[in-house]
Design a protein around this motif. Structure first.
Motif, PDB file in Angstrom:
ATOM      1  N   TYR A   1     -37.236  31.133-102.941  1.00 23.97           N
ATOM      2  CA  TYR A   1     -36.968  32.504-103.355  1.00 23.97           C
ATOM      3  C   TYR A   1     -35.836  32.635-104.373  1.00 23.97           C
ATOM      4  O   TYR A   1     -35.583  33.751-104.844  1.00 23.97           O
ATOM      5  N   GLY A   2     -35.164  31.536-104.708  1.00 24.46           N
ATOM      6  CA  GLY A   2     -34.051  31.634-105.639  1.00 24.46           C
ATOM      7  C   GLY A   2     -32.838  32.301-105.005  1.00 24.46           C
ATOM      8  O   GLY A   2     -32.764  32.468-103.789  1.00 24.46           O
ATOM      9  N   THR A   3     -31.878  32.719-105.839  1.00 24.73           N
ATOM     10  CA  THR A   3     -30.634  33.286-105.320  1.00 24.73           C
ATOM     11  C   THR A   3     -30.701  34.792-105.098  1.00 24.73           C
ATOM     12  O   THR A   3     -30.060  35.312-104.188  1.00 24.73           O
ATOM     13  N   VAL A   4     -31.456  35.504-105.930  1.00 24.94           N
ATOM     14  CA  VAL A   4     -31.595  36.959-105.777  1.00 24.94           C
ATOM     15  C   VAL A   4     -32.997  37.368-106.185  1.00 24.94           C
ATOM     16  O   VAL A   4     -33.714  36.618-106.859  1.00 24.94           O
ATOM     17  N   PHE A   5     -33.376  38.595-105.806  1.00 24.95           N
ATOM     18  CA  PHE A   5     -34.623  39.196-106.263  1.00 24.95           C
ATOM     19  C   PHE A   5     -34.243  40.354-107.169  1.00 24.95           C
ATOM     20  O   PHE A   5     -33.804  41.407-106.698  1.00 24.95           O
TER      21      PHE A   5
ATOM     22  N   LEU B   1     -44.261  45.105-107.609  1.00 25.18           N
ATOM     23  CA  LEU B   1     -44.356  43.744-107.085  1.00 25.18           C
ATOM     24  C   LEU B   1     -43.363  43.613-105.936  1.00 25.18           C
ATOM     25  O   LEU B   1     -42.162  43.835-106.117  1.00 25.18           O
ATOM     26  N   ARG B   2     -43.853  43.251-104.770  1.00 22.15           N
ATOM     27  CA  ARG B   2     -43.008  43.245-103.577  1.00 22.15           C
ATOM     28  C   ARG B   2     -43.092  41.894-102.872  1.00 22.15           C
ATOM     29  O   ARG B   2     -44.142  41.248-102.870  1.00 22.15           O
ATOM     30  N   LEU B   3     -41.965  41.507-102.264  1.00 22.41           N
ATOM     31  CA  LEU B   3     -41.905  40.272-101.499  1.00 22.41           C
ATOM     32  C   LEU B   3     -42.063  40.601-100.022  1.00 22.41           C
ATOM     33  O   LEU B   3     -41.292  41.376 -99.452  1.00 22.41           O
ATOM     34  N   GLY B   4     -43.037  39.984 -99.399  1.00 19.91           N
ATOM     35  CA  GLY B   4     -43.335  40.279 -98.005  1.00 19.91           C
ATOM     36  C   GLY B   4     -42.246  39.878 -97.031  1.00 19.91           C
ATOM     37  O   GLY B   4     -42.211  40.381 -95.898  1.00 19.91           O
ATOM     38  N   VAL B   5     -41.335  39.005 -97.453  1.00 22.85           N
ATOM     39  CA  VAL B   5     -40.294  38.540 -96.549  1.00 22.85           C
ATOM     40  C   VAL B   5     -39.402  39.687 -96.083  1.00 22.85           C
ATOM     41  O   VAL B   5     -38.850  39.659 -94.972  1.00 22.85           O
ATOM     42  N   TYR B   6     -39.244  40.723 -96.920  1.00 25.97           N
ATOM     43  CA  TYR B   6     -38.398  41.849 -96.530  1.00 25.97           C
ATOM     44  C   TYR B   6     -38.985  42.591 -95.328  1.00 25.97           C
ATOM     45  O   TYR B   6     -38.295  42.830 -94.328  1.00 25.97           O
ATOM     46  N   GLU B   7     -40.255  42.965 -95.429  1.00 28.15           N
ATOM     47  CA  GLU B   7     -40.872  43.693 -94.322  1.00 28.15           C
ATOM     48  C   GLU B   7     -40.959  42.826 -93.069  1.00 28.15           C
ATOM     49  O   GLU B   7     -40.789  43.318 -91.942  1.00 28.15           O
TER      50      GLU B   7
ATOM     51  N   ALA C   1     -38.875  40.379 -92.161  1.00 27.04           N
ATOM     52  CA  ALA C   1     -37.549  40.274 -91.558  1.00 27.04           C
ATOM     53  C   ALA C   1     -37.117  41.600 -90.941  1.00 27.04           C
ATOM     54  O   ALA C   1     -36.490  41.628 -89.872  1.00 27.04           O
ATOM     55  N   GLU C   2     -37.438  42.709 -91.604  1.00 30.43           N
ATOM     56  CA  GLU C   2     -37.072  44.022 -91.057  1.00 30.43           C
ATOM     57  C   GLU C   2     -37.793  44.303 -89.743  1.00 30.43           C
ATOM     58  O   GLU C   2     -37.204  44.871 -88.809  1.00 30.43           O
ATOM     59  N   ALA C   3     -39.041  43.898 -89.658  1.00 28.75           N
ATOM     60  CA  ALA C   3     -39.782  44.072 -88.401  1.00 28.75           C
ATOM     61  C   ALA C   3     -39.139  43.250 -87.287  1.00 28.75           C
ATOM     62  O   ALA C   3     -39.031  43.708 -86.141  1.00 28.75           O
ATOM     63  N   LYS C   4     -38.681  42.062 -87.629  1.00 27.93           N
ATOM     64  CA  LYS C   4     -38.050  41.206 -86.614  1.00 27.93           C
ATOM     65  C   LYS C   4     -36.699  41.772 -86.196  1.00 27.93           C
ATOM     66  O   LYS C   4     -36.349  41.757 -85.003  1.00 27.93           O
ATOM     67  N   LEU C   5     -35.925  42.286 -87.143  1.00 21.47           N
ATOM     68  CA  LEU C   5     -34.638  42.900 -86.812  1.00 21.47           C
ATOM     69  C   LEU C   5     -34.840  44.096 -85.893  1.00 21.47           C
ATOM     70  O   LEU C   5     -34.096  44.286 -84.927  1.00 21.47           O
ATOM     71  N   ALA C   6     -35.843  44.912 -86.188  1.00 14.58           N
ATOM     72  CA  ALA C   6     -36.119  46.086 -85.363  1.00 14.58           C
ATOM     73  C   ALA C   6     -36.521  45.679 -83.949  1.00 14.58           C
ATOM     74  O   ALA C   6     -36.031  46.226 -82.954  1.00 14.58           O
TER      75      ALA C   6
ATOM     76  N   PRO D   1     -33.506  37.492-100.784  1.00 11.84           N
ATOM     77  CA  PRO D   1     -34.649  37.210 -99.906  1.00 11.84           C
ATOM     78  C   PRO D   1     -34.540  35.855 -99.211  1.00 11.84           C
ATOM     79  O   PRO D   1     -35.048  35.688 -98.105  1.00 11.84           O
ATOM     80  N   ALA D   2     -33.882  34.883 -99.835  1.00 12.46           N
ATOM     81  CA  ALA D   2     -33.759  33.563 -99.214  1.00 12.46           C
ATOM     82  C   ALA D   2     -33.013  33.646 -97.887  1.00 12.46           C
ATOM     83  O   ALA D   2     -33.340  32.934 -96.935  1.00 12.46           O
ATOM     84  N   CYS D   3     -32.022  34.509 -97.825  1.00 11.51           N
ATOM     85  CA  CYS D   3     -31.247  34.631 -96.588  1.00 11.51           C
ATOM     86  C   CYS D   3     -32.078  35.255 -95.477  1.00 11.51           C
ATOM     87  O   CYS D   3     -31.966  34.865 -94.305  1.00 11.51           O
ATOM     88  N   LEU D   4     -32.928  36.222 -95.825  1.00 10.79           N
ATOM     89  CA  LEU D   4     -33.812  36.800 -94.819  1.00 10.79           C
ATOM     90  C   LEU D   4     -34.871  35.797 -94.373  1.00 10.79           C
ATOM     91  O   LEU D   4     -35.257  35.756 -93.197  1.00 10.79           O
ATOM     92  N   ASP D   5     -35.336  34.956 -95.286  1.00 14.10           N
ATOM     93  CA  ASP D   5     -36.286  33.912 -94.916  1.00 14.10           C
ATOM     94  C   ASP D   5     -35.635  32.926 -93.952  1.00 14.10           C
ATOM     95  O   ASP D   5     -36.258  32.491 -92.970  1.00 14.10           O
ATOM     96  N   ALA D   6     -34.374  32.583 -94.209  1.00  9.61           N
ATOM     97  CA  ALA D   6     -33.650  31.695 -93.295  1.00  9.61           C
ATOM     98  C   ALA D   6     -33.486  32.353 -91.930  1.00  9.61           C
ATOM     99  O   ALA D   6     -33.614  31.693 -90.886  1.00  9.61           O
ATOM    100  N   TYR D   7     -33.185  33.654 -91.920  1.00  7.17           N
ATOM    101  CA  TYR D   7     -33.049  34.383 -90.655  1.00  7.17           C
ATOM    102  C   TYR D   7     -34.326  34.287 -89.828  1.00  7.17           C
ATOM    103  O   TYR D   7     -34.288  34.106 -88.598  1.00  7.17           O
ATOM    104  N   LEU D   8     -35.478  34.396 -90.480  1.00  9.86           N
ATOM    105  CA  LEU D   8     -36.749  34.345 -89.765  1.00  9.86           C
ATOM    106  C   LEU D   8     -36.967  33.015 -89.066  1.00  9.86           C
ATOM    107  O   LEU D   8     -37.732  32.939 -88.095  1.00  9.86           O
ATOM    108  N   ARG D   9     -36.285  31.967 -89.526  1.00 10.95           N
ATOM    109  CA  ARG D   9     -36.497  30.627 -88.977  1.00 10.95           C
ATOM    110  C   ARG D   9     -35.311  30.131 -88.147  1.00 10.95           C
ATOM    111  O   ARG D   9     -35.243  28.942 -87.823  1.00 10.95           O
ATOM    112  N   ALA D  10     -34.402  31.028 -87.808  1.00 14.71           N
ATOM    113  CA  ALA D  10     -33.150  30.590 -87.193  1.00 14.71           C
ATOM    114  C   ALA D  10     -32.988  31.037 -85.740  1.00 14.71           C
ATOM    115  O   ALA D  10     -31.858  31.065 -85.233  1.00 14.71           O
TER     116      ALA D  10
END
Length: 354
Positions: free
Chosen positions: A50-54, A62-68, A70-75, A255-264
């Motif tokens: 995902y690089g450093t920023v979006f 154009l949307r990255l699915g990682v946001y939704e 991660a937000e669903a998981k946080l909720a 987005p990279a940080c949210l992707d890491a959160y999903l796997r942590a």
């Protein structure tokens, strides 16, 4: 004012300054996630994808699915109906303040409410204890003109290490629309097995005087170790916030940080267990000194003995002691426990208190 110490590396359980190592008992990395090699590896792996920023609006075509995702998981993790991420905790607070302002809402601030929730650069906060403020709240509401009201507050007193009782929500009147906004920056990842304050606010849904609209904001850059912020509420409220120009114009969190959160999950669970072990050890060793105010199970030990900073610094131990939130405020001194501390670190601090 204590001398500022400058370093060129991320603080861990120790810092290096002028050729000397100091034990570090400050900051807000309660779970020690930024310092954890396993979490750093997850972030590095996610950055290759995902690089450093979006560099786009979240409301773009154009949307990255990682946001939704991660937000669903946080909720789900907190128990809220939905969540929305932003680039910081300050932005999470301000997207709500701007949204409420358009509803011509009257703002009522609790003692110590974080600047992220302020509706102007300078806000006059009540100079009362939290208990006295809640005792007067119904009278204050009755004196206001008709219209919607927002009550804005922190989830706990993280500075002085004190929990808040939310039973007063049951006694608020039902003759006006009330929104409760709670900044949980120092609670998420720590309180209620990491779920934060949301489970304690569920009583407002079934309160005897009718429902209150609840929104919780948080910086994810503290216990969660993520450079961003989040808002938690019901799905309709989150959808309304997402449609605002304020949110649409914000750059999103990485987005990279949210992707890491999903796997942590395993790392967070292990760090939360370790933090609680360290807190129990600190309670056992620090509280007998009689120097500290402390909310049981919370990683902050507050003291009015500001001289403790210099005493511990002389023994190569750096604790929290500076004016907050502005330079004009009184310095506050506290020992902050993290999951990265080792038992010997805590025992060493305790020995130096004698």
């Amino acid at each position: 004012m204590n001398e500022r110490i400058h370093i060129d590396h991320l603080p861990n359980r120790t810092i290096a300054h002028n050729g000397t190592d100091y034990l570090f008992f400050s900051g807000t990395a309660y779970l020690g996630m930024p310092q954890h090699p396993g979490f750093q590896q997850l972030v590095a792996q996610s950055m290759s994808r995902y690089g450093t920023v979006f560099g786009s609006s979240r409301n773009g075509n154009l949307r990255l699915g990682v946001y939704e995702e991660a937000e669903a998981k946080l909720a789900t993790r907190t128990g809220a109906g939905a969540a929305l991420t932003l680039s910081s905790g300050m932005m999470a607070g301000q997207v709500i303040v701007n949204w409420l302002r358009k509803e011509q809402t009257t703002f009522i601030y609790a003692p110590g409410a974080h600047p992220a929730l302020w509706d102007s650069p300078v806000v006059s906060l009540p100079q009362l204890s939290f208990a006295n403020w809640t005792a007067q709240l119904t009278t204050q509401l009755q004196a206001l003109d008709a219209g919607p009201v927002a009550i804005l507050m922190n989830s706990l007193d993280a500075v002085c290490s004190d929990y808040y009782d939310f039973a007063w929500l049951n006694d608020l009147p039902d003759d006006r629309h009330i929104t409760l906004v709670v900044d949980d920056s120092h609670g998420i990842g720590v309180l209620n097995n990491g779920r934060g304050i949301w489970p304690q606010l569920s009583l407002s849904e079934n309160r005897r005087n009718g429902p209150i609209r609840v929104l919780v904001t948080a910086s994810l850059a503290k216990a969660m170790g993520l450079p961003g912020g989040a808002v938690f509420s019901d799905s309709d409220t989150i959808a309304s916030l997402r449609e605002t120009a304020f949110f649409g114009a914000c750059s999103p969190m990485a987005p990279a940080c949210l992707d890491a959160y999903l796997r942590a999950d395993a790392l967070y669970a292990e760090r939360q267990e370790q933090l609680q072990r360290n807190i129990r050890l600190a309670e056992e060793h620090l509280l007998p000194s009689g120097l500290f105010r402390h909310a049981t199970g919370y990683p902050v030990f507050y003291t009015e003995h500001d001289e403790l900073y210099a005493r511990l610094l002389a023994h190569n131990i750096l604790i929290y002691s500076f004016a907050y939130p502005t330079a004009a405020d009184r310095a506050n001194t506290r020992i902050v426990i993290s999951a990265f501390h080792e038992p010997a670190d805590i025992e060493q601090v305790a020995r130096r208190l004698i």
